[in-house]
Design a protein around this motif. Structure first.
Motif, PDB file in Angstrom:
ATOM      1  N   VAL A   1       0.859  -1.186   0.000  1.00 34.93           N
ATOM      2  CA  VAL A   1       0.000   0.000   0.000  1.00 34.93           C
ATOM      3  C   VAL A   1       0.891   1.229   0.000  1.00 34.93           C
ATOM      4  N   ASP A   2       0.808   2.001  -1.063  1.00 37.91           N
ATOM      5  CA  ASP A   2       1.623   3.189  -1.233  1.00 37.91           C
ATOM      6  C   ASP A   2       1.239   4.254  -0.206  1.00 37.91           C
ATOM      7  N   PRO A   3       2.193   5.017   0.310  1.00 39.77           N
ATOM      8  CA  PRO A   3       1.868   6.054   1.288  1.00 39.77           C
ATOM      9  C   PRO A   3       0.850   7.083   0.796  1.00 39.77           C
ATOM     10  N   ASP A   4       0.775   7.297  -0.510  1.00 40.73           N
ATOM     11  CA  ASP A   4      -0.184   8.283  -1.008  1.00 40.73           C
ATOM     12  C   ASP A   4      -1.561   7.680  -1.295  1.00 40.73           C
ATOM     13  N   ALA A   5      -1.761   6.420  -0.919  1.00 41.57           N
ATOM     14  CA  ALA A   5      -3.063   5.772  -1.112  1.00 41.57           C
ATOM     15  C   ALA A   5      -4.122   6.441  -0.243  1.00 41.57           C
ATOM     16  N   GLN A   6      -5.301   6.561  -0.780  1.00 44.31           N
ATOM     17  CA  GLN A   6      -6.394   7.225  -0.071  1.00 44.31           C
ATOM     18  C   GLN A   6      -6.698   6.608   1.296  1.00 44.31           C
ATOM     19  N   PRO A   7      -6.700   5.273   1.446  1.00 43.94           N
ATOM     20  CA  PRO A   7      -6.986   4.713   2.781  1.00 43.94           C
ATOM     21  C   PRO A   7      -6.008   5.172   3.867  1.00 43.94           C
ATOM     22  N   ILE A   8      -4.738   5.367   3.506  1.00 42.01           N
ATOM     23  CA  ILE A   8      -3.772   5.860   4.495  1.00 42.01           C
ATOM     24  C   ILE A   8      -4.095   7.303   4.860  1.00 42.01           C
ATOM     25  N   LYS A   9      -4.362   8.113   3.862  1.00 48.16           N
ATOM     26  CA  LYS A   9      -4.703   9.518   4.127  1.00 48.16           C
ATOM     27  C   LYS A   9      -5.971   9.618   4.970  1.00 48.16           C
ATOM     28  N   GLN A  10      -6.949   8.777   4.677  1.00 49.79           N
ATOM     29  CA  GLN A  10      -8.187   8.796   5.464  1.00 49.79           C
ATOM     30  C   GLN A  10      -7.922   8.414   6.918  1.00 49.79           C
ATOM     31  N   ALA A  11      -7.094   7.389   7.130  1.00 50.91           N
ATOM     32  CA  ALA A  11      -6.768   6.968   8.499  1.00 50.91           C
ATOM     33  C   ALA A  11      -6.048   8.089   9.245  1.00 50.91           C
ATOM     34  N   ILE A  12      -5.102   8.740   8.571  1.00 49.36           N
ATOM     35  CA  ILE A  12      -4.378   9.846   9.194  1.00 49.36           C
ATOM     36  C   ILE A  12      -5.328  10.984   9.529  1.00 49.36           C
ATOM     37  N   GLU A  13      -6.147  11.349   8.574  1.00 50.76           N
ATOM     38  CA  GLU A  13      -7.078  12.462   8.801  1.00 50.76           C
ATOM     39  C   GLU A  13      -8.078  12.151   9.919  1.00 50.76           C
ATOM     40  N   SER A  14      -8.444  10.884  10.047  1.00 53.39           N
ATOM     41  CA  SER A  14      -9.385  10.532  11.132  1.00 53.39           C
ATOM     42  C   SER A  14      -8.762  10.705  12.502  1.00 53.39           C
ATOM     43  N   VAL A  15      -7.448  10.423  12.643  1.00 49.38           N
ATOM     44  CA  VAL A  15      -6.817  10.618  13.960  1.00 49.38           C
ATOM     45  C   VAL A  15      -6.497  12.080  14.215  1.00 49.38           C
ATOM     46  N   LEU A  16      -6.375  12.857  13.165  1.00 52.01           N
ATOM     47  CA  LEU A  16      -6.096  14.280  13.347  1.00 52.01           C
ATOM     48  C   LEU A  16      -7.353  15.070  13.698  1.00 52.01           C
ATOM     49  N   GLN A  17      -8.517  14.519  13.395  1.00 53.02           N
ATOM     50  CA  GLN A  17      -9.763  15.215  13.653  1.00 53.02           C
ATOM     51  C   GLN A  17     -10.279  15.003  15.064  1.00 53.02           C
ATOM     52  N   ARG A  18      -9.635  14.193  15.843  1.00 53.28           N
ATOM     53  CA  ARG A  18     -10.109  13.891  17.200  1.00 53.28           C
ATOM     54  C   ARG A  18      -9.934  15.056  18.106  1.00 53.28           C
TER      55      ARG A  18
END
Length: 184
Positions: free
Chosen positions: A167-184
């Motif tokens: 899974v490439d670092p620029d894959a959408q699922p990684i970005k979504q996971a990161i953004e979900s922890v940043l929104q807490r």
């Protein structure tokens, strides 16, 4: 608790300050370690770097088919660092693909790929000798099966998601996971 407060108040009244509380009280044990930085005389305490912050943790290797992912990891670091994400790479030879020397590994990371996120010197990420952070991750998730396995941890150190090497670092699922922890 009352005795502790009374003791501190008494010490202040008598003119001597109480000993400062241990600064690591709020730091979980799996982060409270000084780890050597890649090809450096410096070390880093992960508590100082990442306690209470979301993290992207990756086991890396210098001579792997996925080594090009350093560029994508650096892009994630650049994009999300100001929002509080801490990216940490752990050089590892668990899969026999790390450079022979730290100098060579550092050249690949820092010169070839422009890595500016924290890179830890080579150490184990699997098995009973895994670094404390990876031992913590491995209890919650599958331990790395190959280089460039990526883990998104929330601010409490809980593994939210893990991503295989493919899974490439620029894959959408990684970005979504990161953004979900940043929104807490």
């Amino acid at each position: 608790m009352f005795r502790l407060l009374l003791s501190a108040a008494l010490m202040l009244t008598l003119g001597s300050a109480p000993a400062l509380a241990d600064e690591t009280v709020g730091c979980p044990a799996y982060l409270d370690h000084d780890l050597p930085k890649l090809h450096s005389r410096d070390s880093i305490n992960l508590c100082e770097l990442a306690a209470g912050k979301p993290m992207l943790v990756v086991n890396t290797a210098s001579f792997c088919g996925f080594t090009g992912q350093f560029e994508g990891l650096e892009a994630l670091h650049q994009r999300y660092a100001k929002q509080g994400l801490v990216v940490v790479g752990f050089a590892s030879d668990d899969f026999n693909q790390e450079a022979d020397t730290e100098e060579e590994a550092a050249d690949i990371c820092f010169k070839n790929f422009g890595v500016t996120f924290t890179m830890i010197a080579p150490g184990p990420v699997t098995g009973p000798n895994a670094t404390p952070l990876f031992a913590h991750i491995n209890q919650q998730s599958k331990q790395p099966r190959w280089n460039f396995t990526k883990y998104v941890l929330n601010e409490n150190g809980e593994v939210l998601e893990s991503f295989a090497s493919s899974v490439d670092p620029d894959a959408q699922p990684i970005k979504q996971a990161i953004e979900s922890v940043l929104q807490r």
